[in-house]
Design an enzyme around this catalytic site. Structure first.
Site, PDB file in Angstrom:
ATOM      1  N   ALA A   1      35.289  45.197  45.044  1.00  0.00           N
ATOM      2  CA  ALA A   1      34.749  44.061  45.791  1.00  0.00           C
ATOM      3  C   ALA A   1      35.347  42.791  45.223  1.00  0.00           C
ATOM      4  O   ALA A   1      36.007  42.813  44.186  1.00  0.00           O
ATOM      5  CB  ALA A   1      33.229  44.012  45.690  1.00  0.00           C
TER       6      ALA A   1
ATOM      7  N   GLU B   1      34.465  38.424  44.727  1.00  0.00           N
ATOM      8  CA  GLU B   1      33.310  37.526  44.608  1.00  0.00           C
ATOM      9  C   GLU B   1      33.448  36.221  45.386  1.00  0.00           C
ATOM     10  O   GLU B   1      33.125  35.167  44.855  1.00  0.00           O
ATOM     11  CB  GLU B   1      33.089  37.216  43.133  1.00  0.00           C
ATOM     12  CG  GLU B   1      34.221  36.409  42.441  1.00  0.00           C
ATOM     13  CD  GLU B   1      35.326  37.242  41.819  1.00  0.00           C
ATOM     14  OE1 GLU B   1      35.503  38.402  42.232  1.00  0.00           O
ATOM     15  OE2 GLU B   1      36.021  36.714  40.930  1.00  0.00           O
TER      16      GLU B   1
ATOM     17  N   GLU C   1      29.362  41.246  41.290  1.00  0.00           N
ATOM     18  CA  GLU C   1      29.886  40.164  42.149  1.00  0.00           C
ATOM     19  C   GLU C   1      28.938  38.972  42.142  1.00  0.00           C
ATOM     20  O   GLU C   1      29.368  37.817  42.183  1.00  0.00           O
ATOM     21  CB  GLU C   1      30.110  40.671  43.576  1.00  0.00           C
ATOM     22  CG  GLU C   1      31.039  41.878  43.694  1.00  0.00           C
ATOM     23  CD  GLU C   1      32.378  41.724  42.987  1.00  0.00           C
ATOM     24  OE1 GLU C   1      32.887  40.586  42.909  1.00  0.00           O
ATOM     25  OE2 GLU C   1      32.911  42.735  42.487  1.00  0.00           O
TER      26      GLU C   1
ATOM     27  N   GLU D   1      35.844  38.206  34.291  1.00  0.00           N
ATOM     28  CA  GLU D   1      35.600  39.640  34.448  1.00  0.00           C
ATOM     29  C   GLU D   1      34.753  40.248  33.341  1.00  0.00           C
ATOM     30  O   GLU D   1      33.937  41.120  33.588  1.00  0.00           O
ATOM     31  CB  GLU D   1      36.926  40.386  34.584  1.00  0.00           C
ATOM     32  CG  GLU D   1      37.677  40.015  35.869  1.00  0.00           C
ATOM     33  CD  GLU D   1      36.813  40.103  37.124  1.00  0.00           C
ATOM     34  OE1 GLU D   1      35.777  40.794  37.116  1.00  0.00           O
ATOM     35  OE2 GLU D   1      37.173  39.456  38.122  1.00  0.00           O
TER      36      GLU D   1
HETATM   37 ZN   LIG Z   1      34.865  40.922  38.950  1.00  0.00          ZN
END
Ligand SMILES: [Zn+2]
Length: 831
Positions: A256, A258, A290, A312
């Site tokens: 996914a 964000e 996310e 991250e």
């Molecule tokens: Zn991420």
């Protein structure tokens, strides 16, 4: 794809301040292009020259401050501007290309119903594929989007919908966001809406997935609400981007992404067939991950890609934490210990390792390379260790101060460390240096001496790998486990231990105590290290592991055991025997799935052709025993069935399941399980093109098309292999996902004789594949198409030859170097 380097970015940021992009897209054309009319308002140093990223097919018109721009200023990847005023308005009208590689404006046609779907993914340097833009994270701007599209479509973007008039959509301006975060989806998407705490919620998926989205929406909304509430408890700034939309899009490269206000997921996360609780937990974790980015990454963004880890590592840490604390998936840290951390450890021990926070990331291509297990999982494990050290209150106070200081702006590692130092009253520079600025991982080994049945001394010995001498302080738990009279295992005592950086830390207070049956280092999984048990504990694992009640403790033991096999310290046959003893009684489905997956990978590469069939048979037996021990409604039943299907050579039984015969009670042989069975039959040469075509006839869907590609590539048939290889390396019309699914089926340890010519061809053909495909998709395909099962010195020599080629593509270099290092280990282990 244009590559922006750091010096260019720094210079441009000193010249330019971007106010707004007004992006007006016309998606009604039928060809391979769409129309993009964009007004960019920006301030600049008067008289300066600069450039925007811009990759049009054809420019209709361009003006800067009302004056036509020379067409030659558009170089194909950049738009060079000179003679800037203090206040500038750039107006561009151009035709831009649709993409099929998951970057730019990706276009997908559903093979089931013919519907077309679009999504926009600009990360990491693809904004120029949709609009002329100053594409770097510290040039934030307001995005105001208008779209003309077919009337029956749905269009959604970061901003909220202001008006809809037939085929015309107008969206409200966003807050200031980075270019890589601008997104939209368009197409006949199905929508489900809700609301929570004043925040409008929406879910989108392809029309073909409508019934599944409807059925799964309550669970997704519940997870969304729980996660939002938890973030609102932890963070003083409320969710900052208005509505919270979650779109499930076809052929998305990541799990996914964000985008503020509109997270986009790969639509495999809206499954149409039965899934396990581990699958559901994975989706829950991604939802929370996310959402964490809305603060870490979207509200406060790294200034340059060297701080990608800030995004991250935090999202990974907070994703697991919020999943564990706020949702029904309370064992999310077990998953982290088993799965994610192993990913980080593998990446960290390869020749391509790098610090969590590298001091220099020269350009966007290098930034993409660092998008790995180190930036995600190692960074998150290091943050978990930081929290253990600072305490949660100081940690959260530091984060909140950081958000408040840099909201809607950019920040660096130094900014964050400053905030955490202030909140904790500790100097974090030493901690940051050893944990963030130095690569590689330490090993913590328990060293036990006994005096009869008692401990004489217990020490934790810390070692560092060759070439990376750094030792680190670790705050860990140590668990002392004893057999109980009823055959179980009980935790007698848990010690909190500060392992210092001296290399040997004696555990005070254990001398004279009865020795435990299992002494577990890193009980609670608080640090980032390779864990090795003492000899007596290691020898007791087969008897004790099945009786450890705590899933996190089992995960730590499994992770240490698997890692010892990876390192060639223990034979893979011993691992397979342990799996047979422990798997049938394993209660946690995450552990079941991960042990099966990891062991299968090790058997394929480490067992060698002589030992592999027996090892695989033992794995199949373990899965079969678990299958027999589970029943309807138990996620482990499906996990066991998948494990059995993937390892068995009993094709008659698999064919029976397809025909509905002798199927275990409660196991649904649904669309995806049917394909999994057909895939295994294809690998074994027990099904071919006719059966695959027939299954595709039953299942004319996006998933069916992808499964068919994997199955065709897996058939041990010379023509099928040739066709699959041509598609992988030479067909740029094939979408990212279909190329990946083809590559994923190609290499099979069962077919090494047939595949022998392709070992050499991989190294000959991949540079051209990298040329015709781009970015993340090319990286995925290069990794999946690697001849990993062909474990030999010859493969390694071919890899060495390619790596020595001057000017080799950086991404391919990394993929080959890493895969070759895995093969080096496999060869060592085979002896
Ligand atoms: Zn991420």
């Amino acid at each position: 794809m244009p590559t922006l380097n750091r010096a260019e970015a720094v210079e441009r940021a000193s010249l330019v301040d971007v106010e707004e992009y007004h992006v007006d897209l016309d998606l009604t054309g039928s060809g391979d292009t769409f129309r993009s009319r964009v007004v960019v308002r920006f301030r600049a140093r008067a008289g300066a020259a600069t450039f925007l990223e811009f990759e049009p097919v054809e420019v209709t018109s361009m003006t800067l401050n009302g004056v036509a721009v020379d067409p030659a200023a558009s170089t194909g990847t950049r738009l060079e501007l000179t003679g800037l005023a203090e206040e500038n308005t750039l107006v561009v009208d151009a035709l831009m290309p649709y993409s099929n590689d998951g970057e730019g404006l990706h276009r997908y046609t559903d093979p089931g119903d013919g519907n077309t779907y679009l999504y926009q993914h600009l990360f990491i340097n693809n904004a120029g594929r949709v609009l002329p833009s100053f594409d770097q994270p510290d040039l934030k701007a307001v995005f105001r989007v208008s779209v003309t599209a077919p009337e029956q479509w749905l269009v959604a973007t970061n901003g909220e919908l202001v008006s809809r008039d037939g085929g015309r959509w107008e969206f409200a301006p966003t807050k200031r966001i980075s270019t890589y975060l601008a997104s939209l989806i368009a197409g006949p998407y199905h929508v489900v809406t809700s609301e929570h705490d004043g925040i409008p919620l929406a879910l989108y998926a392809r029309a073909a997935l409508a019934e599944h989205l409807d059925a799964q929406a309550p669970e997704i909304f519940e997870l969304t609400r729980q996660s939002l509430d938890r973030f609102h408890e932890m963070f003083r700034i409320r969710y900052p981007f208005g509505h919270y939309q979650q779109a499930f899009a076809p052929e998305f490269n990541f799990g996914a992404m964000e985008y503020p206000g509109i997270v986009v997921f790969r639509d495999e996360l809206i499954p149409r067939s039965a899934v396990t609780d581990a699958d559901r937990e994975r989706r829950a974790n991604i939802i929370a991950h996310e959402m964490a980015h809305m603060w870490f990454g979207d509200l406060v963004t790294m200034a340059w890609w060297d701080d990608l880890w800030l995004n991250e590592s935090f999202a990974e840490y907070l994703g697991s934490r919020v999943t564990a604390e706020a949702t029904r998936f309370t064992d999310a840290w077990t998953t982290f210990a088993m799965q994610r951390k192993a990913w980080g450890l593998r990446a960290d021990q390869r020749p391509s390792t790098h610090p969590v926070a590298p001091s220099e990331v020269d350009d966007t291509e290098q930034a993409l390379l660092n998008f790995d297990g180190i930036s995600y999982a190692k960074g998150a494990a290091v943050l978990k260790q930081l929290v253990a050290w600072l305490g949660d209150e100081a940690f959260l106070a530091g984060l909140n101060a950081h958000f408040e200081a840099h909201a809607y702006g950019n920040a660096t590692l130094a900014d964050l460390l400053g905030a955490l130092s202030a909140s904790s009253g500790r100097d974090l520079s030493g901690w940051a240096d050893v944990w963030l600025r130095h690569a590689q991982v330490n090993t913590l080994r328990a060293e036990v001496t006994r005096d009869g049945a008692d401990y004489a001394e217990v020490a934790v010995v810390q070692t560092a790998p060759d070439g990376y001498p750094t030792l680190r302080p670790h705050r860990i738990g140590v668990g002392l486990y004893d057999r109980s009279p009823d055959g179980g295992v009980v935790l007698r005592e848990r010690l909190d231990v500060e392992v210092d950086a001296s290399g040997r830390t004696v555990l005070a207070g254990l001398a004279g105590k009865p020795a435990a049956d299992l002494l577990l280092l890193d009980e609670g999984d608080l640090t980032y290290a390779k864990i090795r048990l003492d000899d007596d504990s290691a020898a007791a694992v087969p008897q004790l592991l099945p009786h450890l009640d705590d899933s996190l403790a089992r995960a730590v033991v499994w992770a240490a055991t698997l890692d010892a096999v990876v390192d060639g310290e223990r034979p893979v046959t011993e691992l397979v025997t342990l799996v047979l003893a422990a798997l049938p009684v394993e209660t946690e489905v995450v552990v079941v799935e991960d042990v099966l997956r990891a062991t299968r990978g090790l058997v394929d590469r480490y067992a060698g052709p002589a030992a592999r069939p027996a090892a695989l048979e033992t794995l199949a037996l373990a899965a079969d025993r678990l299958l027999a021990a589970t029943g309807p409604g138990d996620s482990r039943q499906l996990a066991a069935a998948r494990g059995l299907i993937g390892t068995t050579v009993d094709t008659a039984r698999l064919r029976g399941w397809l025909a509905g015969e002798d199927v275990p009670d409660g196991l649904a042989v649904d669309a995806d399980l049917r394909w999994l069975i057909l895939y295994r039959l294809s690998v074994l040469g027990a099904a071919g093109a006719a059966e695959i075509d027939a299954e595709l006839e039953r299942d004319r869907s996006a998933s069916g098309e992808q499964w068919a590609a994997t199955c065709r590539a897996a058939c041990p048939d010379a023509e099928a292999k040739e066709a699959a290889w041509a598609a992988i390396v030479g067909d740029a019309t094939l979408s990212n996902r279909l190329a990946e699914r083809t590559a994923s089926g190609f290499w099979q340890p069962e077919q090494l004789d047939l595949l022998e010519p392709y070992v050499k061809r991989y190294f000959a053909d991949m540079p051209e594949m990298m040329r015709i495909r781009g970015g993340m998709s090319a990286e995925h395909i290069a990794a999946m198409a690697y001849p990993s099962p062909a474990v030999s010195d010859r493969t390694r020599q071919l890899a060495a030859d390619l790596l020595a080629t001057p000017g080799l593509n950086q991404i391919l270099h990394r993929v080959v170097q890493d895969a070759d290092d895995d093969m080096r280990r496999a060869l060592l282990a085979r002896g």
